[in-house]
Design an enzyme around this catalytic site. Structure first.
Site, PDB file in Angstrom:
ATOM      1  N   LEU A 124       0.831  -1.465  -0.415  1.00  0.00           N
ATOM      2  CA  LEU A 124      -0.164   0.169   0.205  1.00  0.00           C
ATOM      3  C   LEU A 124       0.976   0.942  -0.296  1.00  0.00           C
ATOM      4  CD1 LEU A 124      -2.691  -1.029   2.181  1.00  0.00           C
ATOM      5  CD2 LEU A 124      -2.890  -1.314  -0.424  1.00  0.00           C
ATOM      6  N   SER A 125       1.869   0.854  -0.072  1.00  0.00           N
ATOM      7  CA  SER A 125       2.990   2.268  -0.728  1.00  0.00           C
ATOM      8  C   SER A 125       3.963   2.874   0.581  1.00  0.00           C
ATOM      9  CB  SER A 125       2.513   2.838  -1.850  1.00  0.00           C
ATOM     10  OG  SER A 125       2.574   2.615  -3.314  1.00  0.00           O
ATOM     11  N   SER A 126       3.771   2.537   1.534  1.00  0.00           N
ATOM     12  CA  SER A 126       4.079   3.105   2.511  1.00  0.00           C
ATOM     13  C   SER A 126       5.746   3.675   2.695  1.00  0.00           C
ATOM     14  CB  SER A 126       4.740   1.940   4.183  1.00  0.00           C
ATOM     15  OG  SER A 126       5.193   1.249   3.552  1.00  0.00           O
ATOM     16  N   ASP A 171       3.050   5.280  -7.863  1.00  0.00           N
ATOM     17  CA  ASP A 171       3.086   5.601  -5.756  1.00  0.00           C
ATOM     18  C   ASP A 171       3.360   7.156  -5.389  1.00  0.00           C
ATOM     19  OD1 ASP A 171       2.947   2.799  -6.414  1.00  0.00           O
ATOM     20  OD2 ASP A 171       4.521   2.297  -5.242  1.00  0.00           O
TER      21      ASP A 171
HETATM   22  C1  GLA Z   1       4.624  -0.960  -7.288  1.00  0.00           C
HETATM   23  C2  GLA Z   1       5.616  -0.327  -8.190  1.00  0.00           C
HETATM   24  C3  GLA Z   1       4.820   0.671  -8.722  1.00  0.00           C
HETATM   25  C4  GLA Z   1       4.534  -0.535  -9.869  1.00  0.00           C
HETATM   26  C5  GLA Z   1       3.104  -1.397  -9.342  1.00  0.00           C
HETATM   27  C6  GLA Z   1       2.702  -2.430 -10.220  1.00  0.00           C
HETATM   28  O1  GLA Z   1       4.093  -0.735  -6.724  1.00  0.00           O
HETATM   29  O2  GLA Z   1       6.009   1.097  -7.065  1.00  0.00           O
HETATM   30  O3  GLA Z   1       5.689   1.361  -9.758  1.00  0.00           O
HETATM   31  O4  GLA Z   1       5.033  -0.576 -11.206  1.00  0.00           O
HETATM   32  O5  GLA Z   1       4.520  -2.025  -8.819  1.00  0.00           O
HETATM   33  O6  GLA Z   1       1.698  -1.350 -11.373  1.00  0.00           O
END
Ligand code: GLA
Length: 381
Positions: A124-126, A171
């Protein structure tokens, strides 16, 4: 206690006064457009109502001093002598400072307290949230204007060049530019973006399978290389430039693996643009079908799903209020995302909590989420 309150209280306890600046930057979930960002393609993520917060005040010297509440850790570094040391959370802050200084900015030092409620390692991109919160903090104390695409590029440099992780731009872009109540359609080549309201009476629900896989980095890099080799075959800069017709005309000349990888990316870009039309029309049913098709393609052609993700997606689709569900993020574990009827969201969550453990033997985490604003200064600045 809210995270804002937590960082504010901890700041006061440590420094004896209220912070002069408080910033936040959110995590994200991607509705559709997966593994397209590094192919210069289209993505449609939303910022979620979970974020990294920093309470801070500027310093008169060039030091950055930090307390990470979630890790019970302290760290400091000098803006004139930034050294890379391991993979601790402070490296994300150093990386941002390094990227901003490389771009020619003069930064001011600051001291502060960091905490967040984006689950770590769940996809979830912390880390993007931490980068964009740091970007907000540096920009606020150094008088740098906020420009979301520029800030996102610095976040990507932090990942690629400071930490050695070969990720795309999605992200950071959504954490920097998200809008409450909306997803963003982002063109990952130009970084132009368009805010699209979620279909009326729907909710976005995140389904964490609780599976994590260690080899994500190498599998991710391998997918990137396969995409690049497909782009070379078609004689274009990136797969974004290959139309469905051009693909179908020449696909049989590709080896099977490269053909499957390219097919995913090229059709996913098309699905993402069709998802935009569905969003503009408020058409949840079509959006859900596109999400379902995206999952099948990620599972069968791009080969980045896992059993737990496939099971949780099946559990989600059993529920009558579910318009569609798919794995989200890099894959190999982590989370799925479902679009559901808002009035039934709590019942849907109960359904997942009851059926997924039976089918998988695992315990999920279910988050009914709101589309939140991107990185912002909440106090001061
Ligand atoms: C990860 C990467 C993103 C993207 C996704 C897949 O979250 O950080 O840049 O490539 O995978 O869509």
């Amino acid at each position: 206690m809210s995270v804002e309150q937590q960082v504010t209280d901890a700041f006061r306890a440590r420094y004896g006064s209220a912070p002069s600046v408080v910033v936040r930057a959110p995590g994200r979930v991607n509705l559709i457009g997966e593994h397209t960002d590094y192919n210069d393609g289209f993505v449609m993520p939303l910022a979620i109502d979970r974020a990294t917060w920093i309470a801070l005040r500027p310093r008169d010297d060039r030091r950055v001093a930090l307390e990470f509440l979630d890790f019970n850790a302290q760290a400091a570094f000098d803006l004139d002598d930034i050294q890379r040391e391991g993979k601790q959370p402070v490296e994300y802050i150093k990386g941002m400072a390094w990227a901003m200084q490389q771009a020619g900015h003069t930064l001011r030092g600051w001291e502060g307290v960091v905490a967040g409620d984006v689950p770590i390692g769940a996809g979830l991109s912390s880390s993007a949230a931490l980068e964009m919160a740091a970007g907000r903090a540096f920009a606020a104390v150094s008088g740098i204007e906020w420009d979301a695409p520029r800030m996102a590029r610095w976040g990507q440099r932090t990942e690629n060049d400071w930490l050695g992780l070969n990720t795309g731009i999605m992200d950071q872009m959504i954490s920097a530019a998200g809008q409450a109540g909306h997803a963003l359609l982002i063109d990952c080549r130009s970084l132009d973006f368009e805010a699209l309201p979620l279909p009326p009476e729907t909710a976005v629900v995140i389904l964490d399978t609780s599976t994590r896989r260690g080899l994500v980095d190498s599998a991710y890099n391998e997918r990137r290389q396969q995409c690049e080799s497909a782009a070379r075959f078609f004689g274009v800069v990136a797969l974004r430039d290959v139309s469905l017709a051009a693909f179908e005309a020449q696909a049989d000349q590709l080896d099977e693996l490269t053909r499957k990888r390219a097919r995913h990316v090229i059709y996913e870009n098309d699905r993402t643009q069709r998802a935009r039309m569905a969003m503009l029309a408020g058409d949840a049913a079509t959006l859900g079908q596109l999400m379902n098709a995206s999952h099948a393609s990620l599972r069968d052609d791009f080969d980045v799903s896992n059993e737990a993700l496939n099971i949780i997606v099946d559990c989600a689709r059993e529920h009558a209020a579910c318009y569609g569900a798919r794995m989200t993020g890099a894959g190999f574990g982590g989370c799925a995302v479902a679009l559901v009827e808002r009035a039934q969201a709590a019942d849907f969550a109960d359904h997942i909590n009851a059926t997924y453990p039976q089918a998988s033997g695992l315990t999920p985490s279910v988050y009914i989420c709101e589309a939140a604003a991107g990185a912002e200064i909440v106090v001061g600045g």
